[in-house]
Scaffold this active site. Structure first.
Site, PDB file in Angstrom:
ATOM      1  N   ASN A   1       3.858  -3.229  12.391  1.00  0.00           N
ATOM      2  CA  ASN A   1       3.371  -3.810  11.327  1.00  0.00           C
ATOM      3  C   ASN A   1       3.939  -3.394  10.009  1.00  0.00           C
ATOM      4  O   ASN A   1       3.561  -2.390   9.913  1.00  0.00           O
ATOM      5  CB  ASN A   1       1.787  -2.952  11.553  1.00  0.00           C
ATOM      6  CG  ASN A   1       0.731  -3.783  10.465  1.00  0.00           C
ATOM      7  OD1 ASN A   1       1.260  -4.769   9.648  1.00  0.00           O
ATOM      8  ND2 ASN A   1      -0.374  -3.306  10.378  1.00  0.00           N
TER       9      ASN A   1
ATOM     10  N   THR B   1     -12.325  -1.691  13.600  1.00  0.00           N
ATOM     11  CA  THR B   1     -11.245  -2.348  12.993  1.00  0.00           C
ATOM     12  C   THR B   1     -11.046  -3.592  13.524  1.00  0.00           C
ATOM     13  O   THR B   1     -10.269  -4.649  12.973  1.00  0.00           O
ATOM     14  CB  THR B   1      -9.940  -1.605  13.104  1.00  0.00           C
ATOM     15  OG1 THR B   1      -9.507  -1.695  14.342  1.00  0.00           O
ATOM     16  CG2 THR B   1      -9.983  -0.317  12.181  1.00  0.00           C
TER      17      THR B   1
ATOM     18  N   CYS C   1      -3.311  -4.480   3.996  1.00  0.00           N
ATOM     19  CA  CYS C   1      -2.278  -5.403   4.514  1.00  0.00           C
ATOM     20  C   CYS C   1      -2.299  -6.735   3.850  1.00  0.00           C
ATOM     21  O   CYS C   1      -1.163  -7.674   4.173  1.00  0.00           O
ATOM     22  CB  CYS C   1      -2.191  -5.362   5.994  1.00  0.00           C
ATOM     23  SG  CYS C   1      -2.209  -3.971   6.781  1.00  0.00           S
TER      24      CYS C   1
ATOM     25  N   HIS D   1      -2.007 -12.297  10.280  1.00  0.00           N
ATOM     26  CA  HIS D   1      -1.510 -10.790  10.056  1.00  0.00           C
ATOM     27  C   HIS D   1      -1.311 -10.225  11.458  1.00  0.00           C
ATOM     28  O   HIS D   1      -2.119 -10.704  12.327  1.00  0.00           O
ATOM     29  CB  HIS D   1      -2.708 -10.217   9.253  1.00  0.00           C
ATOM     30  CG  HIS D   1      -2.293  -8.847   9.220  1.00  0.00           C
ATOM     31  ND1 HIS D   1      -1.188  -8.202   8.631  1.00  0.00           N
ATOM     32  CD2 HIS D   1      -3.133  -7.544   9.711  1.00  0.00           C
ATOM     33  CE1 HIS D   1      -1.346  -6.930   8.845  1.00  0.00           C
ATOM     34  NE2 HIS D   1      -2.422  -6.441   9.407  1.00  0.00           N
TER      35      HIS D   1
ATOM     36  N   LYS E   1      -1.318  -7.898  20.078  1.00  0.00           N
ATOM     37  CA  LYS E   1      -2.302  -8.485  20.560  1.00  0.00           C
ATOM     38  C   LYS E   1      -3.184  -9.268  19.806  1.00  0.00           C
ATOM     39  O   LYS E   1      -3.807 -10.327  20.091  1.00  0.00           O
ATOM     40  CB  LYS E   1      -3.244  -7.417  21.379  1.00  0.00           C
ATOM     41  CG  LYS E   1      -4.297  -7.669  22.057  1.00  0.00           C
ATOM     42  CD  LYS E   1      -4.842  -6.552  22.822  1.00  0.00           C
ATOM     43  CE  LYS E   1      -6.414  -6.681  23.192  1.00  0.00           C
ATOM     44  NZ  LYS E   1      -6.901  -5.534  23.558  1.00  0.00           N
TER      45      LYS E   1
ATOM     46  N   GLU F   1       0.948  -1.279  -0.017  1.00  0.00           N
ATOM     47  CA  GLU F   1      -0.059   0.052   0.011  1.00  0.00           C
ATOM     48  C   GLU F   1       0.845   1.368  -0.179  1.00  0.00           C
ATOM     49  O   GLU F   1       0.471   2.342   0.281  1.00  0.00           O
ATOM     50  CB  GLU F   1      -0.728   0.161   1.251  1.00  0.00           C
ATOM     51  CG  GLU F   1      -0.271   0.030   2.694  1.00  0.00           C
ATOM     52  CD  GLU F   1      -0.552   1.346   3.239  1.00  0.00           C
ATOM     53  OE1 GLU F   1      -1.763   1.561   3.713  1.00  0.00           O
ATOM     54  OE2 GLU F   1       0.234   1.989   3.282  1.00  0.00           O
TER      55      GLU F   1
ATOM     56  N   SER G   1      -7.191  -4.728   5.302  1.00  0.00           N
ATOM     57  CA  SER G   1      -8.382  -3.838   5.642  1.00  0.00           C
ATOM     58  C   SER G   1      -9.389  -3.519   4.132  1.00  0.00           C
ATOM     59  O   SER G   1      -8.785  -3.626   3.252  1.00  0.00           O
ATOM     60  CB  SER G   1      -8.074  -2.768   6.219  1.00  0.00           C
ATOM     61  OG  SER G   1      -7.684  -3.019   7.437  1.00  0.00           O
TER      62      SER G   1
ATOM     63  N   ARG H   1     -12.328   1.170  16.976  1.00  0.00           N
ATOM     64  CA  ARG H   1     -12.647  -0.207  17.255  1.00  0.00           C
ATOM     65  C   ARG H   1     -13.360  -1.267  16.575  1.00  0.00           C
ATOM     66  O   ARG H   1     -13.483  -2.382  16.613  1.00  0.00           O
ATOM     67  CB  ARG H   1     -13.206  -0.276  18.835  1.00  0.00           C
ATOM     68  CG  ARG H   1     -12.271   0.483  19.838  1.00  0.00           C
ATOM     69  CD  ARG H   1     -13.166   0.256  21.313  1.00  0.00           C
ATOM     70  NE  ARG H   1     -13.421  -0.862  21.476  1.00  0.00           N
ATOM     71  CZ  ARG H   1     -12.679  -2.056  22.092  1.00  0.00           C
ATOM     72  NH1 ARG H   1     -11.488  -1.712  22.241  1.00  0.00           N
ATOM     73  NH2 ARG H   1     -12.988  -3.085  22.648  1.00  0.00           N
TER      74      ARG H   1
END
Lengths: 386, 351, 128
Positions: free
Chosen positions: B268, B203, B114, B236, B241, B82, B298, B201
């Site tokens: 990332n 996401t 991603c 990914h 977390k 990207e 995404s 959130r």
């Protein structure tokens, strides 16, 4: 071939000459030289200029300058070998007079460097190296000489003090030259603490950005008496020109300047002299390491001994082999295209006995060495008092 | 159908790093919350002379070394990113030229947030499978940017992973592929915008977890396998977390996840994220091991692969730099000022 | 001064792939030439991507295209096949560069021609 004499010289005080264009600079020095020689016309002229295009956005420079000097329709050519351009003009002018083609020839050089920013000047100067394989990779002009310095230090033990001593000596000479851009003394401490440019070279190891022009009038030696009046006759006895690879990395020995060695040999052979016969020299100290290597390549000192020689004071005005009594490029300034002609002027003035406070005692034979790029071209001239 | 798999792989991680503390300190945020909450400690930063293209070239050269083939045999080279340096003009042409794959080589630049890297891998795999090309090179690489002060700034990093697919001398055979994709507006960047936008959130559950878990469950069902059939899994990793949680929810024990989990110290790498995790696994796996890989992009979707490690891997693994040492050694730390300069975040006069 | 497409394009094989030429006596020419001294024939080769620093400097005053990188080291690198190139030494503390240092070639962005122009790639070296 006819013997060729210098009959007039012209130069202004060099510096950041904001009110002078490239034409003004040249016309000022050329007019002085013609007046000095007492000539009212010239047959032709050769002007060295490294990059009027990049520095002053002006090409076709020979006609611009002939026009503004008021000598049209005299033949005029602008010639270029980077920082050695006006020594090439000297060689071509000498050839033209020596061959019998012309009698009164004006040679000189000019560079107007302060109409562009420092970064643009750095770029323009870097174009004297291999643009695609050195410049593209981010190496600058000081950077190339810095790499020579580093290699010389590594191989011969040359020290920063020795590199710095060259600047101290040349500024001491330049302090006595009213035409110098920076006519003041500097101390070893000032040199060694000045702003870093390209390690290990600092600002005061580097010649400055300068506006200036220098012009010399040549004629056949057998006609010199018409113009010289009481001046002694100074003639060109040797001229040598040589090239080397454009890229520093292509050289067998990065600590050596082969073109200077070869050009000097050609000039010595023509003059029938050797390094030991030279009383004094003007050399191309664009960076102080250059003076050290050049004094070796000219045969003044053994390989690797240029540094200790500078430190001992051998090259000072009082030394055994005075180098750069004018202040050199370092103190006098380095308007790149004009530098070679200014060296011829200093050698001539010393031989005429007109070098003022920096006059050497009764010199008979002087040498001028001027090089382009990182040593990709070199011209050496030997002048003698008759 | 021929057996198709990875015949060469390469990873490239820049040497520069910035610590979470250095970013948090500038924005008055609490570094601890990023470390504890998101398992982010530091991230890689591309040098000013690095971009998606340069990192793709280095990763691809390593992949060619392991594959033991000349670049001229690559029939297709695709770069997923990207952060393609040109908006118009392919990254793939520069890559192909640099590895000597031109002129008989297909190329296209992929973008799917991603998961552009696994798109590139999938197309190569499919073309080799179809017999259209002998070797295909799929690369995932990014030098992504998060807006200054945004949560993304703590993670957006740089890296590249390259995989060559072929039928000879396979290191890791592809046993199954699967894709799970919907239109989900969790994260985007409009044309001409410098930094991306995200939906906070949103996401998480409706985007990352729905697709990642959907793809993982889908491929296992398609292959008739369970968690116990796998020795390693890599997901990914937008932070530390999410992939840890995804692994836990699928029932993977921690030791099957940790080898491929690079984000806590890498950040990332967007299109390079799960592909780089896969390279770290290939650096350690043994013949017969089975690897589950699930990307996420995404927008949103996940690609899943099942790889079966072959004997050949042991012969070629050490022919090029492995991933963990690039992550752990020779690091050069930046303060925020130099980082901001490197990443073009400082408003300046045009040159 | 901006590099335009024709000039950039000609150098791609040398800059991207270190394409060079070697004559029958083993002399290496980088970049390759249109013809060789004495009419010698030369075979295309690719230079080694590893070598050592022969000499170096650290540039503090740079042309505009490179001034964001200062201070940056540049060196003359002798590659393992004996060829020499001038290259920036990236990803290193300039104070740690030394003569004899082992380096390897990496593909890097050398310069960007403003915000809108070409991106110009090529080689740099990094510590091995």
């Amino acid at each position: 071939m006819r013997e060729v004499a210098v009959i007039g010289v012209g130069i202004q005080k060099w510096g950041e000459l904001w009110n002078r264009s490239i034409r003004d600079l040249f016309v000022e020095s050329a007019s002085k030289a013609m007046t000095d020689a007492g000539v009212d016309h010239i047959d032709s002229m050769y002007i060295g200029c490294m990059s009027s295009g990049l520095f002053a956005a002006q090409e076709h420079l020979a006609s611009v300058l002939a026009d503004y000097l008021g000598v049209t329709p005299a033949a005029a050519a602008r010639v270029e070998t980077a920082c050695a351009s006006s020594s090439l003009a000297m060689r071509l002018g000498w050839m033209e007079v020596a061959s019998g083609l012309s009698d009164i020839v004006l040679i000189g050089g000019v560079e107007k460097m302060t109409d562009v920013t420092g970064e643009e000047a750095t770029f323009a100067l870097a174009s004297a190296a291999d643009t695609e394989y050195e410049g593209y990779n981010g190496v600058t002009f000081p950077g190339l000489y810095a790499m020579m310095a580093r290699a010389h230090m590594d191989r011969y033990g040359t020290t920063l003090e020795q590199l710095s001593q060259v600047a101290v000596k040349n500024h001491a000479n330049g302090a006595l030259n009213p035409d110098a851009q920076y006519p003041f003394k500097v101390t070893l401490e000032q040199v060694m603490n000045s702003t870093m440019v390209a390690e290990p070279l600092r600002l005061l190891h580097c010649s400055p950005i300068t506006d200036g022009a220098a012009v010399v009038i040549l004629c056949p030696a057998d006609r010199a008496g018409e113009f010289l009046k009481d001046r002694p006759r100074v003639v060109v006895t040797g001229s040598g020109h040589a090239t080397d690879t454009i890229a520093l990395h292509s050289r067998e020995d990065i600590t050596w300047l082969k073109a200077t060695e070869v050009a000097a040999k050609r000039a010595y052979d023509m003059a029938g002299v050797g390094p030991g016969d030279i009383d004094f020299a003007e050399v191309h100290d664009c960076f102080t390491i250059a003076e050290i290597i050049v004094t070796e390549a000219l045969g003044f000192f053994e390989r690797g001994q240029g540094g200790p020689a500078a430190e001992r004071g051998d090259t000072a005005r009082e030394g055994s082999r005075p180098v750069n009594t004018s202040g050199g490029l370092k103190s006098k300034g380095h308007p790149v295209g004009a530098t070679g002609a200014a060296q011829i002027i200093e050698v001539t003035r010393q031989l005429w006995g007109e070098a003022g406070d920096r006059q050497l005692p009764n010199p008979r034979r002087g040498l001028a060495q001027n090089m382009g790029g990182s040593g990709g071209s070199t011209l050496v001239h030997i002048l003698e008092r008759r | 159908m021929p057996e198709v798999g990875i015949v060469g792989y390469g990873a490239y991680i820049p040497r520069y790093r910035i610590k979470v503390e250095s970013i948090a300190g500038v924005w008055g945020a609490e570094a601890e919350s990023f470390k504890r909450g998101l398992l982010l400690y530091e991230k890689s930063v591309p040098a000013p002379d690095q971009d998606t293209i340069t990192m793709s070239v280095e990763a691809s050269r390593y992949a060619l070394k392991r594959a033991g083939i000349d670049g001229s045999r690559i029939g297709a080279a695709y770069v997923g990113s990207e952060s393609h340096p040109y908006a118009v003009k392919p990254s793939g042409t520069v890559l192909s030229e640099a590895i000597g794959a031109t002129p008989e080589c297909h190329t296209a630049d992929f973008e799917f947030a991603c998961k552009a890297g696994t798109e590139a891998m999938y197309i190569c795999y499919a073309q080799v499978m179809a017999g259209l090309i002998e070797y295909g090179l799929g690369v995932g690489a990014d030098t992504s940017q998060g807006a200054p002060g945004d949560a993304l700034e703590y993670s957006a990093s740089a890296g590249a992973a390259a995989f060559i697919f072929g039928t000879n001398n396979i290191l890791a055979r592809v046993e199954e592929t699967y894709t799970y994709m919907t239109d989900t507006p969790d994260f985007w960047r409009r044309e001409h915008q410098f930094y991306p936008q995200h939906a906070g959130r949103f996401t998480g559950e409706p985007a990352y977890f729905r697709h990642t878990l959907g793809a993982a469950k889908g491929i296992m069902k398609k292959a008739g396998m369970t968690v116990d059939d796998f020795d390693y899994a890599v997901f990914h990793q937008p932070n530390g977390k999410f992939p840890t949680a995804a692994g836990k929810r699928l029932g993977f024990p921690e030791e099957k996840i940790k080898t491929g989990l690079l984000t806590p110290w890498l950040g990332n790498t967007y299109s390079g994220s799960s592909p780089l995790g896969l390279t770290a696994i290939l650096d350690e796996a043994n013949p017969g091991d089975r690897i589950l890989m699930v990307s996420f992009g995404s927008g949103a979707g996940s690609d899943a692969f099942i790889f079966n490690v072959q004997e050949r891997l042991l012969e070629v693994r050490d022919l090029a730099p492995t991933t963990r040492p690039q992550l752990d050694e020779n690091k050069i730390y930046l303060d925020y000022g130099r980082y901001a300069k490197f990443r073009g975040k400082i408003l300046r006069n045009p040159k | 001064m901006k590099i335009r497409s024709p000039r950039y394009n000609r150098e791609i094989p040398q800059r991207y792939r270190l394409e060079a030429a070697k004559d029958v006596e083993g002399r290496i020419y980088f970049p390759p030439r249109v013809s060789y001294p004495g009419g010698e024939k030369a075979e295309p080769i690719r230079l080694s991507n590893r070598g050592k620093v022969i000499t170096y400097t650290v540039i503090h005053v740079a042309p505009a295209e490179y001034s964001d990188l200062t201070p940056y080291p540049v060196g003359i690198i002798e590659l393992d096949d004996g060829a020499r190139i001038t290259a920036q030494i990236a990803d290193v503390d300039p104070a740690k560069v030394h003569i004899g240092m082992r380096v390897k070639v990496e593909f890097r962005l050398l310069r960007a021609e403003g915000e809108e122009g070409l991106l110009c790639y090529g080689y740099k070296v990094v510590p091995e």
